[in-house]
Write an enzyme that holds these catalytic residues in place. Sequence first.
Site, PDB file in Angstrom:
ATOM      1  N   GLY A   1      56.341 -38.982   3.808  1.00 40.56           N
ATOM      2  CA  GLY A   1      56.780 -37.795   3.069  1.00 40.56           C
ATOM      3  C   GLY A   1      58.151 -37.296   3.454  1.00 40.56           C
ATOM      4  O   GLY A   1      58.691 -36.411   2.792  1.00 40.56           O
TER       5      GLY A   1
ATOM      6  N   CYS B   1      46.248 -43.352 -25.112  1.00 36.38           N
ATOM      7  CA  CYS B   1      46.486 -43.571 -23.682  1.00 36.38           C
ATOM      8  C   CYS B   1      47.964 -43.765 -23.420  1.00 36.38           C
ATOM      9  O   CYS B   1      48.635 -44.543 -24.089  1.00 36.38           O
ATOM     10  CB  CYS B   1      45.805 -44.871 -23.214  1.00 36.38           C
ATOM     11  SG  CYS B   1      44.048 -44.781 -23.059  1.00 36.38           S
TER      12      CYS B   1
END
Lengths: 298, 259, 235
Positions: free
Chosen positions: A39, A273
């Site tokens: 991160g 989708c």
Amino acid sequence: MNQAQTSSQTLEGYNFAYLDEQTKRMIRRAILKAVGVPGYQVPFGSREMPLPYGWGTGGIQVTAGVIGADDTLKVIDQGADDTTNAVSIRRFFARTTGVSTTERTDEASIIQTRHRIPENPLSEGQILVYQVPIPEPLRWLEARETETRKMHALEEYGVMHVKLYEDIARFGRIATSYDYPVLVNDRYMMAPSPIPKFDNPKMDNMPALQLFGAGREKRIYAIPPYTKVESLDFDDHPFEIQTWDESCALCAAEDSYLDEVVMDDQGARMFVCSDTDYCEERRDQGHIGSMGTPQAAE
Amino acid sequence: MSEATPLLSVQSLGKDYGGHVGCTDVSFDLWPGEVLGIVGESGSGKTTLLNCLSAQHELSRGKVIYDTRVDGPKSIFDMSESERRLLMRTDWGLVRQNPRDGLRLGVSAGANVGERLMAVGARHYGDIRGVASEWLEKVEIDTNRIDDRPTTFSGGMQQRLQIARNLVTNPRLVFMDEPTGGLDVSVQARLLDLLRGLVTRLGLSAIVVTHDLAVARLLAHRLMVMKDGRVVEQGLTDQVLDDPQHAYTQLLVSSILQP
Amino acid sequence: MTNDTAMIIAEQLGKTFVLHNQGSQEIPVFHGLDLTVTKGECVVLHGPSGAGKSTLMRALYGNYLVNEGTIQVNHNGEWVDMSRAAPQKILAVRKSTMGYVSQFLRAIPRVSALDIVSEPLMVLGEDEANARDRAGELLSRLRVPESLWSLAPATFSGGEQQRVNIARGFSADFPVLLLDEPTASLDAKNRETVTDMIREATERGAAIVGIFHDEDVRKSVGTRMFDIKPVKEAA
């Protein structure tokens, strides 16, 4: 549709994957650091690429850094393999590396994506490369880079909840629906790139390696496999993903992220989708949606 | 009121700007529940002093020692930056002269007050909003304005919002830089009354910089008079104002206009 | 020298004002002053105008500094030198031991008369309701109309302001009371009430130092006179 394309030789005059070896090593060093500190945004020497900033230069450099001759590459843009950008990037790598390319999620070893995570769960050994516009989740609040770096170093993340508080005060619920901030490995706050919040849960404990590249901002960050990723929320306003009343018009899927397509000037619309590969796979398996047609044999 | 350890101990503090002395030779102790006023005219060094005390600037000389809740007396400038920043967010408050410098103008009043709570881990929206609402009441801002941005508030309201934002984490020490500066007289009176009440009720210690002696008399237990970067006189507020010893203090006191 | 009943022991006090901005002019006020005040006494400071009566009183309260001497005050068994003590200490003495009724009420904007009078008790930790009741009793006794209690005294008459001041000074039963011209702006009836209050305080054992320009009041409440002679001015 399932063709694996190969070329017998890569483009003359260019190194494998376009970038020179030292640059690729520099990128891999940045990736190693990023994987070591999940991160955390690692600065890297982002290069001039043959396309402008804002078109995925970061993602391309990350892919170029990790791609090898044995890899199979899939590239998607908003979930689709056949949009202009996805096609261009895929062709770029095909020409500069000669690697196989595919549209099947489960056949790819590297998937470069803009703004979506594939519906099919990924497995160990796969790498997901995200294209990131603004890597800094605190940028909306604090314009100074010096200050945001300090905030990350000192874990001063309270302000992020201020944004969520404001949403609830203004709209009655948390209104952020994409690029929804997450906390990685209980330590660093991260911008997951403009994927819909629908995709956030997929990042948590994913078996694949997730790499993030921001070319203009010159940052690389990473989530190693099986890492905890939590979306921010309040105890009394827990994180929720989007839901639809409709299912996919083509394959009847009820659990995928649906795009809304306007069909005519009267406003008729269909929901399909977003992940083209997922939809096609389902249709191959015989699922038919309200507007779908049975698949003709290949 | 007497405690064994002072809340803040300042020893021979000095701050230079190149060859120019900002303030120098400042030493004093501050005890829990005490309000210290720092008065002086423009250029006296009082704002420089406040900025040094509240760790906004580095010192050139001297020490500032704060009695932390957990570890006892610690030198502010020998702490790690993260410790210092945490202290400033929890145990300390800083009320700036211009409320626009001390508020987030882009978020609501409620978010402004709740921010410090969120910064130390509060995660229940309803509770945060409740506490923010209570504080708006305490500083006499209509609670219906909790979702309004501070840009829609008057100067006096913005200043009161700044105070609420600082006090929500129950700090023990509050630094104030001309808290009533630029406000209308009636608004000043209201704010001073509020501050007096809060200081007494919450047992706060405060260091208040002001050029207005009336504000100092009202708020401060003790006074320090500054001129040219030095403290020329200090003592009990009413004693310094009623029986000034130093030439400069006498000049200051005699210069006040009586309406 | 100290004994059980002494509340104030001031020794060899000297005070000179130096006006730095008027050519460092020196104004001596008093010199070599000794004063002891015991419980149950009401010492009347006596002397011509400008002799230093108010100055002495302010020095006892810690409001003025002295150049020489000491002022020991019996603060609940502890002796505190008001001329040298730290500000916190002086404030502690003023909070629970020494009350002061000055000549003029310093009116704080927005604070009501009732709040002003109940403050000393509240500061001592008294329950708010009780403090306000006591304040009300005193204001009633001093004939301040109830309609004024919730108003800030800035607009009151001189006499009304003075009575608010007195009520405040008498609210907390201080062991030591300093009274500077408490009856100056009062009519006969209120003067009498204040005189009664002072006598009651003396009877409960308070040590009182007072300045009264009215001779009748002096005779009525004073147990002893203390003369302050004006010091000859320096050449």
